[in-house]
Design an enzyme around this catalytic site. Sequence first.
Site, PDB file in Angstrom:
ATOM      1  N   ASP A 176      -1.769  -0.716   6.354  1.00 12.72           N
ATOM      2  CA  ASP A 176      -1.824   0.040   7.613  1.00 12.72           C
ATOM      3  C   ASP A 176      -3.248   0.288   8.090  1.00 12.72           C
ATOM      4  OD1 ASP A 176      -2.254   3.455   7.040  1.00 12.72           O
ATOM      5  OD2 ASP A 176      -2.212   1.996   5.413  1.00 12.72           O
TER       6      ASP A 176
ATOM      7  N   ASP B 117       0.864  -1.170   0.000  1.00 13.83           N
ATOM      8  CA  ASP B 117       0.000   0.000   0.000  1.00 13.83           C
ATOM      9  C   ASP B 117       0.911   1.234   0.000  1.00 13.83           C
ATOM     10  OD1 ASP B 117      -2.317   1.635   0.307  1.00 13.83           O
ATOM     11  OD2 ASP B 117      -2.019   1.650   2.472  1.00 13.83           O
TER      12      ASP B 117
ATOM     13  N   ASP C 231      -0.281   5.103   0.950  1.00 10.68           N
ATOM     14  CA  ASP C 231      -0.584   6.071   2.009  1.00 10.68           C
ATOM     15  C   ASP C 231      -0.582   5.395   3.376  1.00 10.68           C
ATOM     16  OD1 ASP C 231      -1.161   8.455   0.367  1.00 10.68           O
ATOM     17  OD2 ASP C 231      -2.848   7.277  -0.377  1.00 10.68           O
TER      18      ASP C 231
ATOM     19  N   SER D 224      -5.116   3.001  -3.149  1.00  5.83           N
ATOM     20  CA  SER D 224      -6.415   3.615  -3.396  1.00  5.83           C
ATOM     21  C   SER D 224      -6.281   5.029  -3.955  1.00  5.83           C
ATOM     22  CB  SER D 224      -7.230   3.669  -2.098  1.00  5.83           C
ATOM     23  OG  SER D 224      -7.487   2.382  -1.613  1.00  5.83           O
ATOM     24  N   ALA D 225      -5.093   5.568  -3.956  1.00  2.15           N
ATOM     25  CA  ALA D 225      -4.888   6.947  -4.390  1.00  2.15           C
ATOM     26  C   ALA D 225      -5.105   7.109  -5.894  1.00  2.15           C
ATOM     27  CB  ALA D 225      -3.482   7.415  -4.018  1.00  2.15           C
TER      28      ALA D 225
ATOM     29  N   GLU E 215     -13.391  15.495  -6.707  1.00  2.00           N
ATOM     30  CA  GLU E 215     -12.193  14.679  -6.929  1.00  2.00           C
ATOM     31  C   GLU E 215     -11.028  15.530  -7.392  1.00  2.00           C
ATOM     32  OE1 GLU E 215     -10.750  11.540 -10.332  1.00  2.00           O
ATOM     33  OE2 GLU E 215     -12.773  11.267  -9.522  1.00  2.00           O
ATOM     34  N   ARG E 216     -11.265  16.384  -8.372  1.00  2.00           N
ATOM     35  CA  ARG E 216     -10.192  17.206  -8.927  1.00  2.00           C
ATOM     36  C   ARG E 216      -9.626  18.150  -7.863  1.00  2.00           C
ATOM     37  NH1 ARG E 216     -12.975  19.837 -12.387  1.00  2.00           N
ATOM     38  NH2 ARG E 216     -13.018  18.094 -13.843  1.00  2.00           N
TER      39      ARG E 216
END
Length: 226
Positions: free
Chosen positions: A173, A15, A17, A116-117, A76-77
């Site tokens: 994490d 992962d 983050d 997930s980023a 999102e942006r």
Amino acid sequence: MRGGAELPVEAVIFDLDGVIVDSEIWWDEARRAFAAERGRQWTEDDRKAVMGANSRQWSRTMRDRLGVEDPPMQIERAIVDAVVDRYRREGAPRIEGAVEAVGRIAAGWPSALASSAHPHVIGAALAATGLTAIFRVVVSSDEVPHGKPEPDVYLEAARRLGYEPGRCLVVEDSLNGVRAAKRAGMTCVLVPNLTIPPAPGTAELADLVIDRLADLHPGRLVRSHA
């Protein structure tokens, strides 16, 4: 790590983050600022609601929980741009020894990043840490139907690496991240983040728990509980 059964590992999936960079708080601060600009509050419960979600999911969740009119794509942006800009201005928020540990492990094991980023954030983080060329495979949850806790991103990373899920070790994490890894049929090691600790029950779900990524040696793993 307590004694137990050995864990077979042929590939490692990280992962991003909270594992390699201490960036979970950056996402939270960007969302809090977005909410404040609209006279709203972004709470700890809101943060938990988007943990592990992909961009499509968390932008819709933000709109619904904040009760704002902004379209999800605009939300999102705004958040992605804020996080990317912070990487460019400040560099990577370091976790002691994490980047060096990733380099060491990736030199000996086929390794992937499954995050997930948003892809732009992943790119900024890898550039800031000098890890751009380290991973054989990089996958964002935006490239698969569902974010964590669904297993999609980890299964896709294993597929691209060319390894069976059961032979992959995931480094996570968060509770949703560990859930995703276990649903994918993978071994999962939890490295708790000190800035935003994992939810209760996360350690019990993981196969083993270590204090620091620097302590991870994939060839010498045993399950820490039955």
